[in-house]
Write an enzyme that holds these catalytic residues in place. Structure first.
Site, PDB file in Angstrom:
ATOM      1  N   THR A  32     -53.569 -10.526 -68.928  1.00 54.47           N
ATOM      2  CA  THR A  32     -53.432  -9.380 -69.844  1.00 54.47           C
ATOM      3  C   THR A  32     -53.153  -9.838 -71.276  1.00 54.47           C
ATOM      4  O   THR A  32     -53.809  -9.399 -72.226  1.00 54.47           O
ATOM      5  CB  THR A  32     -52.315  -8.436 -69.355  1.00 54.47           C
ATOM      6  OG1 THR A  32     -52.738  -7.879 -68.110  1.00 54.47           O
ATOM      7  CG2 THR A  32     -52.052  -7.317 -70.346  1.00 54.47           C
ATOM      8  N   THR A  71     -43.855 -10.065 -80.504  1.00 55.46           N
ATOM      9  CA  THR A  71     -42.410 -10.123 -80.265  1.00 55.46           C
ATOM     10  C   THR A  71     -41.733 -11.268 -81.018  1.00 55.46           C
ATOM     11  O   THR A  71     -42.391 -12.264 -81.345  1.00 55.46           O
ATOM     12  CB  THR A  71     -42.169 -10.302 -78.740  1.00 55.46           C
ATOM     13  OG1 THR A  71     -40.834 -10.697 -78.502  1.00 55.46           O
ATOM     14  CG2 THR A  71     -43.060 -11.396 -78.156  1.00 55.46           C
ATOM     15  N   ASP A  72     -40.443 -11.152 -81.226  1.00 48.59           N
ATOM     16  CA  ASP A  72     -39.689 -12.254 -81.840  1.00 48.59           C
ATOM     17  C   ASP A  72     -39.555 -13.436 -80.889  1.00 48.59           C
ATOM     18  O   ASP A  72     -39.184 -14.533 -81.302  1.00 48.59           O
ATOM     19  CB  ASP A  72     -38.294 -11.779 -82.296  1.00 48.59           C
ATOM     20  CG  ASP A  72     -37.431 -11.207 -81.184  1.00 48.59           C
ATOM     21  OD1 ASP A  72     -37.905 -11.096 -80.042  1.00 48.59           O
ATOM     22  OD2 ASP A  72     -36.267 -10.860 -81.454  1.00 48.59           O
ATOM     23  N   GLU A  73     -39.857 -13.201 -79.608  1.00 47.39           N
ATOM     24  CA  GLU A  73     -39.663 -14.280 -78.629  1.00 47.39           C
ATOM     25  C   GLU A  73     -40.643 -15.429 -78.829  1.00 47.39           C
ATOM     26  O   GLU A  73     -40.459 -16.514 -78.264  1.00 47.39           O
ATOM     27  CB  GLU A  73     -39.729 -13.725 -77.206  1.00 47.39           C
ATOM     28  CG  GLU A  73     -38.610 -12.729 -76.958  1.00 47.39           C
ATOM     29  CD  GLU A  73     -38.464 -12.342 -75.502  1.00 47.39           C
ATOM     30  OE1 GLU A  73     -38.686 -13.181 -74.628  1.00 47.39           O
ATOM     31  OE2 GLU A  73     -38.124 -11.165 -75.257  1.00 47.39           O
ATOM     32  N   TYR A 124     -43.992 -15.554 -70.512  1.00 53.27           N
ATOM     33  CA  TYR A 124     -44.196 -14.330 -71.302  1.00 53.27           C
ATOM     34  C   TYR A 124     -44.358 -14.663 -72.781  1.00 53.27           C
ATOM     35  O   TYR A 124     -45.361 -14.316 -73.413  1.00 53.27           O
ATOM     36  CB  TYR A 124     -43.019 -13.354 -71.098  1.00 53.27           C
ATOM     37  CG  TYR A 124     -42.975 -12.255 -72.149  1.00 53.27           C
ATOM     38  CD1 TYR A 124     -44.012 -11.327 -72.260  1.00 53.27           C
ATOM     39  CD2 TYR A 124     -41.901 -12.156 -73.044  1.00 53.27           C
ATOM     40  CE1 TYR A 124     -43.982 -10.333 -73.242  1.00 53.27           C
ATOM     41  CE2 TYR A 124     -41.863 -11.175 -74.025  1.00 53.27           C
ATOM     42  CZ  TYR A 124     -42.906 -10.263 -74.114  1.00 53.27           C
ATOM     43  OH  TYR A 124     -42.878  -9.291 -75.098  1.00 53.27           O
ATOM     44  N   LYS A 148     -47.647 -14.455 -75.363  1.00 53.41           N
ATOM     45  CA  LYS A 148     -47.618 -13.622 -76.586  1.00 53.41           C
ATOM     46  C   LYS A 148     -47.904 -14.504 -77.806  1.00 53.41           C
ATOM     47  O   LYS A 148     -48.631 -14.118 -78.722  1.00 53.41           O
ATOM     48  CB  LYS A 148     -46.271 -12.912 -76.747  1.00 53.41           C
ATOM     49  CG  LYS A 148     -45.986 -11.809 -75.754  1.00 53.41           C
ATOM     50  CD  LYS A 148     -46.980 -10.662 -75.769  1.00 53.41           C
ATOM     51  CE  LYS A 148     -46.904  -9.830 -77.025  1.00 53.41           C
ATOM     52  NZ  LYS A 148     -47.793  -8.623 -76.933  1.00 53.41           N
TER      53      LYS A 148
HETATM   54  N1  LIG Z   1     -39.767  -4.176 -75.286  1.00 59.20           N
HETATM   55  C1  LIG Z   1     -39.440  -4.904 -76.348  1.00 59.20           C
HETATM   56  O1  LIG Z   1     -38.267  -5.051 -76.663  1.00 59.20           O
HETATM   57  C2  LIG Z   1     -40.510  -5.518 -77.207  1.00 59.20           C
HETATM   58  C3  LIG Z   1     -40.133  -6.146 -78.396  1.00 59.20           C
HETATM   59  C4  LIG Z   1     -41.136  -6.666 -79.223  1.00 59.20           C
HETATM   60  C5  LIG Z   1     -42.454  -6.567 -78.846  1.00 59.20           C
HETATM   61  N2  LIG Z   1     -42.785  -5.978 -77.668  1.00 59.20           N
HETATM   62  C6  LIG Z   1     -44.215  -5.885 -77.332  1.00 59.20           C
HETATM   63  O2  LIG Z   1     -44.537  -4.507 -77.349  1.00 59.20           O
HETATM   64  C7  LIG Z   1     -45.586  -4.235 -76.415  1.00 59.20           C
HETATM   65  C8  LIG Z   1     -45.179  -3.134 -75.477  1.00 59.20           C
HETATM   66  O3  LIG Z   1     -43.982  -3.518 -74.794  1.00 59.20           O
HETATM   67  P1  LIG Z   1     -43.242  -2.510 -73.809  1.00 59.20           P
HETATM   68  O4  LIG Z   1     -41.826  -2.917 -73.778  1.00 59.20           O
HETATM   69  O5  LIG Z   1     -43.606  -1.117 -74.147  1.00 59.20           O
HETATM   70  O6  LIG Z   1     -43.919  -2.913 -72.433  1.00 59.20           O
HETATM   71  P2  LIG Z   1     -44.140  -2.071 -71.092  1.00 59.20           P
HETATM   72  O7  LIG Z   1     -44.155  -3.097 -69.999  1.00 59.20           O
HETATM   73  O8  LIG Z   1     -43.194  -0.932 -71.003  1.00 59.20           O
HETATM   74  O9  LIG Z   1     -45.585  -1.436 -71.279  1.00 59.20           O
HETATM   75  C9  LIG Z   1     -46.749  -2.186 -71.173  1.00 59.20           C
HETATM   76  C10 LIG Z   1     -47.890  -1.235 -70.879  1.00 59.20           C
HETATM   77  O10 LIG Z   1     -49.103  -2.015 -70.810  1.00 59.20           O
HETATM   78  C11 LIG Z   1     -49.828  -1.600 -69.669  1.00 59.20           C
HETATM   79  N3  LIG Z   1     -50.660  -2.727 -69.222  1.00 59.20           N
HETATM   80  C12 LIG Z   1     -50.271  -3.871 -68.593  1.00 59.20           C
HETATM   81  N4  LIG Z   1     -51.336  -4.644 -68.318  1.00 59.20           N
HETATM   82  C13 LIG Z   1     -52.427  -3.988 -68.819  1.00 59.20           C
HETATM   83  C14 LIG Z   1     -53.811  -4.265 -68.869  1.00 59.20           C
HETATM   84  N5  LIG Z   1     -54.315  -5.402 -68.334  1.00 59.20           N
HETATM   85  N6  LIG Z   1     -54.631  -3.373 -69.470  1.00 59.20           N
HETATM   86  C15 LIG Z   1     -54.145  -2.210 -70.003  1.00 59.20           C
HETATM   87  N7  LIG Z   1     -52.852  -1.881 -69.951  1.00 59.20           N
HETATM   88  C16 LIG Z   1     -51.989  -2.762 -69.380  1.00 59.20           C
HETATM   89  C17 LIG Z   1     -48.777  -1.203 -68.649  1.00 59.20           C
HETATM   90  O11 LIG Z   1     -49.334  -0.339 -67.650  1.00 59.20           O
HETATM   91  C18 LIG Z   1     -47.754  -0.519 -69.531  1.00 59.20           C
HETATM   92  O12 LIG Z   1     -48.067   0.850 -69.702  1.00 59.20           O
HETATM   93  C19 LIG Z   1     -45.860  -5.575 -75.721  1.00 59.20           C
HETATM   94  O13 LIG Z   1     -46.973  -6.174 -76.338  1.00 59.20           O
HETATM   95  C20 LIG Z   1     -44.607  -6.386 -75.964  1.00 59.20           C
HETATM   96  O14 LIG Z   1     -44.892  -7.775 -75.989  1.00 59.20           O
HETATM   97  C21 LIG Z   1     -41.851  -5.464 -76.851  1.00 59.20           C
END
Ligand SMILES: NC(=O)c1ccc[n+]([C@@H]2O[C@H](COP(=O)([O-])OP(=O)(O)OC[C@H]3O[C@@H](n4cnc5c(N)ncnc54)[C@H](O)[C@@H]3O)[C@@H](O)[C@H]2O)c1
Length: 331
Positions: free
Chosen positions: A99, A123-125, A150, A154
């Protein structure tokens, strides 16, 4: 932004669904196409009430045919879809590669073919971690140093976006954001896990000593910053998103316990647990004039606790399985 079609990948997940609600509210003329594989982390119900300008397409960002068709229809693509849970990436990294890397590559190729505006959510990670006592913060020029499958996938996806900008002239921007909290976050994640533990009569659970520091931002502030970048950001640029919300895990859990009247216990630490993240968002604030709305974690947590209290039907069925999964790892 009005009267356009926006493709939002991962729009049924935590941050993506909050983004869809925000755009639907602010831009009633924008058609929102959501591409989401509806994995365990995605939930079609997250889009309830967002209005009939939203259309959910179930499918993967790694499906080249489907992605090509949707990118052709859209003016702008905002790419949230990812496998996003560090612990899962330690158990089985393969969906993370599929993904986060193959999916982003597939989108970039379609965006290149159809010359569309692309924004990549990261992400900051990707920067790795800082020592607890290090006063430094991550900036847009900090070297990448990811720790887990992860964060490595990213980081790789960010590099792909930059290469497609430079090599093929793709019109893209990237944002790297700190830890989000707020409504619709899966209860496997740190803050909603603690809230739902207390709501189900369990103690909150603190990994190790809890000294690790995270830089928290409310999901609405993250998404508001993404809109600022879409509206005013410079093509090819990366923007850090953060709200100066550094707190140790112990402080966050103690605040949740105080607000909800509960207690916590210590559980096994995560392997390779990153020590401290801290984002410097000066470029975003100076260049785009963006400011966070939630500057007080207490206020943001109160809003979030109220949401989980009022939406028990949304998380109740998943709770026992999530806790059994953690218990199997002593957490
Ligand atoms: N949660 C955090 O604190 C955070 C911080 C910084 C960045 N991010 C980034 O933000 C984005 C969203 O994070 P989140 O926390 O909402 O994640 P989440 O896991 O809640 O949501 C991810 C979504 O992507 C969908 N998904 C997964 N694989 C897929 C695929 N192959 N095709 C289409 N859809 C797919 C899932 O069904 C889900 O709805 C990510 O890219 C993550 O790296 C998250």
């Amino acid at each position: 932004m009005s009267a356009m079609t926006m493709l939002v990948t991962g729009g049924a997940g935590f941050i993506g669904s909050n983004f869809v609600h925000m755009v639907a509210q602010r831009y009633p003329d924008t058609r929102l196409l959501v591409l989401d594989a509806l994995t365990y982390a995605g939930n079609a119900d997250n889009l309830k009430g967002a209005g009939n300008q939203v259309e959910l397409v179930k499918g993967s960002v790694a499906d080249a045919g489907l992605v090509d068709k949707l990118c052709q229809e859209a003016d702008t693509i905002v790419h949230f879809a990812a496998e996003s849970h560090n612990d899962n990436s330690l158990r089985d990294p393969s969906p993370f590669v599929e993904t986060n890397l193959v999916g982003t590559f597939t989108l970039l190729e379609a965006v290149r073919r159809h010359d569309k505006r692309f924004h990549h959510i990261s992400t900051d990670e990707v920067f790795g971690d800082l020592a607890i006592d290090d006063p430094a913060k991550f900036t847009e020029t900090t070297a990448y140093n990811p720790s887990s499958p992860y964060s490595a996938t990213k980081a790789g996806s960010d590099h792909l976006v930059r290469a497609w900008v430079r090599s093929f002239g793709v019109r893209a921007t990237i944002s790297n954001c700190s830890n989000n909290y707020g409504p619709y976050q899966h209860i496997e994640k740190f803050i909603p896990r603690q809230i739902t533990n207390l709501l189900t009569g369990r103690p909150a659970k603190l990994y190790g000593t809890g000294e690790q520091v995270r830089d928290w931002i409310h999901v609405d502030d993250h998404n508001d910053a993404v809109l600022a970048i879409l509206e005013r950001g410079r093509i090819g640029e990366t923007y850090n998103i953060g709200a100066d919300g550094e707190h140790s895990n112990k402080d966050v859990i103690e605040l949740i316990c105080e607000l909800m009247g509960g207690t916590y216990e210590h559980v096994a630490d995560r392997p390779g647990h990153d020590q401290r993240y801290a984002m410097d968002a000066t470029k975003l604030t100076d260049e785009l004039g963006w400011k966070p709305r939630y500057t007080d974690l207490r206020e943001g947590l109160e809003q979030t606790i109220t949401w989980y209290r009022e939406n028990e039907a949304w998380w109740r069925d998943a709770k026992d399985a999530v806790e059994q999964g953690y218990a199997a790892h002593g957490q």
